[in-house]
Write a protein that holds these residues in place. Structure first.
Motif, PDB file in Angstrom:
ATOM      1  N   ILE A  87       0.948  -1.068   0.066  1.00 50.58           N
ATOM      2  CA  ILE A  87      -0.025   0.118  -0.141  1.00 50.58           C
ATOM      3  C   ILE A  87       0.833   1.158   0.016  1.00 50.58           C
ATOM      4  CG2 ILE A  87      -1.618   1.343   1.362  1.00 50.58           C
ATOM      5  CD1 ILE A  87      -2.764  -1.157  -0.058  1.00 50.58           C
ATOM      6  N   GLU A  88       1.823   1.258   0.805  1.00 47.63           N
ATOM      7  CA  GLU A  88       3.001   2.267   0.763  1.00 47.63           C
ATOM      8  C   GLU A  88       3.334   2.605  -0.544  1.00 47.63           C
ATOM      9  OE1 GLU A  88       6.870   3.635   2.883  1.00 47.63           O
ATOM     10  OE2 GLU A  88       5.872   2.253   3.963  1.00 47.63           O
TER      11      GLU A  88
ATOM     12  N   TRP B 273       0.847   4.179  -2.600  1.00 49.44           N
ATOM     13  CA  TRP B 273       0.534   5.720  -2.210  1.00 49.44           C
ATOM     14  C   TRP B 273       1.735   6.308  -2.724  1.00 49.44           C
ATOM     15  CZ3 TRP B 273      -2.672   8.857  -0.192  1.00 49.44           C
ATOM     16  CH2 TRP B 273      -2.221  10.056   0.267  1.00 49.44           C
ATOM     17  N   LYS B 274       3.004   5.953  -2.812  1.00 49.14           N
ATOM     18  CA  LYS B 274       4.139   6.857  -3.351  1.00 49.14           C
ATOM     19  C   LYS B 274       3.887   7.069  -4.833  1.00 49.14           C
ATOM     20  CE  LYS B 274       7.548   5.752   0.358  1.00 49.14           C
ATOM     21  NZ  LYS B 274       8.585   4.948   0.709  1.00 49.14           N
TER      22      LYS B 274
ATOM     23  N   HIS C 230      -0.412   8.748  -5.697  1.00 48.18           N
ATOM     24  CA  HIS C 230      -1.126   9.586  -4.861  1.00 48.18           C
ATOM     25  C   HIS C 230      -1.150  10.745  -5.555  1.00 48.18           C
ATOM     26  CE1 HIS C 230       2.322  11.295  -2.662  1.00 48.18           C
ATOM     27  NE2 HIS C 230       1.578  12.388  -2.540  1.00 48.18           N
TER      28      HIS C 230
ATOM     29  N   GLU D 108      -8.469  15.860  -1.158  1.00 47.04           N
ATOM     30  CA  GLU D 108      -7.783  15.272  -0.261  1.00 47.04           C
ATOM     31  C   GLU D 108      -8.622  14.382   0.540  1.00 47.04           C
ATOM     32  OE1 GLU D 108      -5.615  18.251   1.648  1.00 47.04           O
ATOM     33  OE2 GLU D 108      -4.449  18.883   0.000  1.00 47.04           O
TER      34      GLU D 108
ATOM     35  N   LEU E 291      -9.455  11.307  -1.509  1.00 45.35           N
ATOM     36  CA  LEU E 291      -8.176  10.621  -1.735  1.00 45.35           C
ATOM     37  C   LEU E 291      -7.912   9.661  -0.385  1.00 45.35           C
ATOM     38  CD1 LEU E 291      -6.048   9.707  -3.534  1.00 45.35           C
ATOM     39  CD2 LEU E 291      -4.543  11.703  -2.589  1.00 45.35           C
ATOM     40  N   GLN E 292      -8.124  10.060   0.542  1.00 41.67           N
ATOM     41  CA  GLN E 292      -8.193   9.285   1.887  1.00 41.67           C
ATOM     42  C   GLN E 292      -8.997   8.001   1.926  1.00 41.67           C
ATOM     43  OE1 GLN E 292      -5.345   9.456   4.209  1.00 41.67           O
ATOM     44  NE2 GLN E 292      -4.651  11.236   2.830  1.00 41.67           N
TER      45      GLN E 292
ATOM     46  N   PHE F 293      -7.903   5.488  -0.552  1.00 43.99           N
ATOM     47  CA  PHE F 293      -6.920   4.649   0.005  1.00 43.99           C
ATOM     48  C   PHE F 293      -7.448   3.725   1.105  1.00 43.99           C
ATOM     49  CE2 PHE F 293      -3.952   6.586  -2.967  1.00 43.99           C
ATOM     50  CZ  PHE F 293      -3.121   5.752  -3.080  1.00 43.99           C
TER      51      PHE F 293
END
Length: 85
Positions: free
Chosen positions: A2-3, A6-7, A10, A28, A31-32, A35
């Motif tokens: 997931i990280e 995100w990188k 996002h 934002e 987007l949260q 995720f």
């Protein structure tokens, strides 16, 4: 995993969402939410090459949900119309 998603995604997903809702803070928040859905449903992704389309589909649905939540409730509109009659 997931990280890494995100990188990698996002910024472009945020740009996509912001272009549809015209409110940076709301983009934002959406987007949260996206995720969180990704985190909860990553196991349903069938193939890694489908990651980007899958992410954009989640974004599109989140944007639709945002606009649905802003739409006046039809039942309360009917109640107002009845009360005014």
């Amino acid at each position: 995993m997931i990280e890494n998603i995100w990188k990698q995604f996002h910024q472009q997903l945020l740009g996509f969402i912001a272009s549809k809702v015209n409110d940076q803070a709301m983009a934002e928040d959406i987007l949260q939410d996206v995720f969180i859905k990704v985190l909860n449903n990553i196991d349903s992704l069938s193939a890694a090459d489908k990651l980007q389309p899958w992410l954009y589909q989640i974004c599109r649905h989140a944007i639709i949900d945002y606009y649905r939540s802003k739409r006046p409730n039809s039942s309360s509109d009917e109640l107002r119309a009845t009360a005014c009659a």
